[in-house]
Design an enzyme around this catalytic site. Structure first.
Site, PDB file in Angstrom:
ATOM      1  CG  ASP A   1      -1.541   1.109   1.432  1.00 19.54           C
ATOM      2  OD1 ASP A   1      -2.336   1.728   0.333  1.00 19.54           O
ATOM      3  OD2 ASP A   1      -1.702   1.777   2.459  1.00 19.54           O
TER       4      ASP A   1
ATOM      5  CG  ASP B   1      -2.205   2.634   6.533  1.00 19.42           C
ATOM      6  OD1 ASP B   1      -2.214   2.042   5.402  1.00 19.42           O
ATOM      7  OD2 ASP B   1      -2.685   3.686   7.036  1.00 19.42           O
TER       8      ASP B   1
ATOM      9  CG  ASP C   1      -1.835   7.799   0.389  1.00 19.50           C
ATOM     10  OD1 ASP C   1      -0.816   7.925  -0.217  1.00 19.50           O
ATOM     11  OD2 ASP C   1      -2.711   8.695   0.025  1.00 19.50           O
TER      12      ASP C   1
END
Length: 262
Positions: free
Chosen positions: A13, A204, A15
């Site tokens: 991922d 996240d 961001d």
């Protein structure tokens, strides 16, 4: 535990993971990025960002031309070919047309409705970066402005149209049903089979859970979302939860799985 001598693929991922949630910098991950490049270990971006955003970022990361997954799994690009998942059928314009119909019943706003300046103020992106975020292929980002009860009805209305919602770090994403980061990862791996390949995923947010369930080893980076990252896998020895946020957590996760005593 995996090691650097094995055929590895890192799927990440952006961001809040490889990129800092606030500054979008990746300084803490630089050493590992160099190591991966030196060892020719593929680094596959799997992000809610658009292809238009990812391609210049790949150049800055030194991985131009690598396969990537965009728009939360609604788009996959490999070998210069872009595919909308599933079935390569739903266009962004068609999606926005349907959402415009739903806006007569529900209160929400999509990126299609915003200007670059408005997207910039909401995200912290520059206006030129916001313009890239609005160049979408198969999914729409929406800001919900209605009640929780209306949201449940909205989700049902989308489902009836073969659409689904995915929760990102900042916004909701409307996508074709049957897409998503996990499905995109499985599709990509099937297109590029490598004997003995081991995958490590890092993310996240709640929208990263399907991707983290689809890889061999999962790094759950400490995030800012109020919704926890809930995995369906049961092999907890192959899941690591970091103590740090963003690229510091990214580095921590790779340190854990790739530099443990053998």
């Amino acid at each position: 535990m995996p090691d650097l001598q094995q055929p590895l693929m890192i799927i990440t991922d952006l961001d809040g993971s490889l990129l800092d949630h606030h500054s979008y910098r990746w300084d803490a991950a630089t050493e590992w990025l160099t190591t991966l490049k030196q060892r020719a270990i593929p680094l596959v971006i799997c992000s809610s960002k658009t292809a238009a955003e990812i391609i210049p970022l790949q150049k800055r990361l030194g991985i131009a031309g690598a396969p990537f997954i965009a728009e939360n799994g609604a788009v996959v690009e490999r070998d210069g070919q872009r595919t909308r998942l599933p079935d390569n059928t739903l266009t962004y314009d068609a999606l926005c047309t349907r959402l415009a119909e739903l806006q007569t019943t529900y209160r929400f706003t999509g990126f299609h409705d915003f200007t670059e300046q408005e997207v910039s103020s909401m995200t912290g992106l520059t206006e030129s970066e916001a313009a890239l975020a609005r160049q979408r292929d198969a999914s729409e980002v929406v800001v919900w402005r209605d009640s929780d009860e209306a949201f449940d009805r909205f989700r049902e209305a989308l489902s009836a149209d073969g659409l689904m919602l995915a929760q990102g770090g900042r916004f909701w994403h409307v996508m074709p049903a049957g897409s998503g980061k996990g499905e995109a990862v499985r599709w990509l791996l099937a297109q590029q089979p490598v004997e003995g390949r081991i995958t490590i995923g890092l993310g996240d947010g709640p929208n990263d859970a399907p991707m983290l369930d689809a890889v061999d080893y999962a790094v759950v980076i400490k995030g800012y979302s109020k919704t926890p990252v809930t995995l369906s896998r049961t092999d907890q020895q192959q899941v690591y939860h970091t103590a740090h946020y963003g690229p510091e957590g990214w580095r921590e996760g790779l340190d854990y799985f790739l530099t443990q005593p053998q």
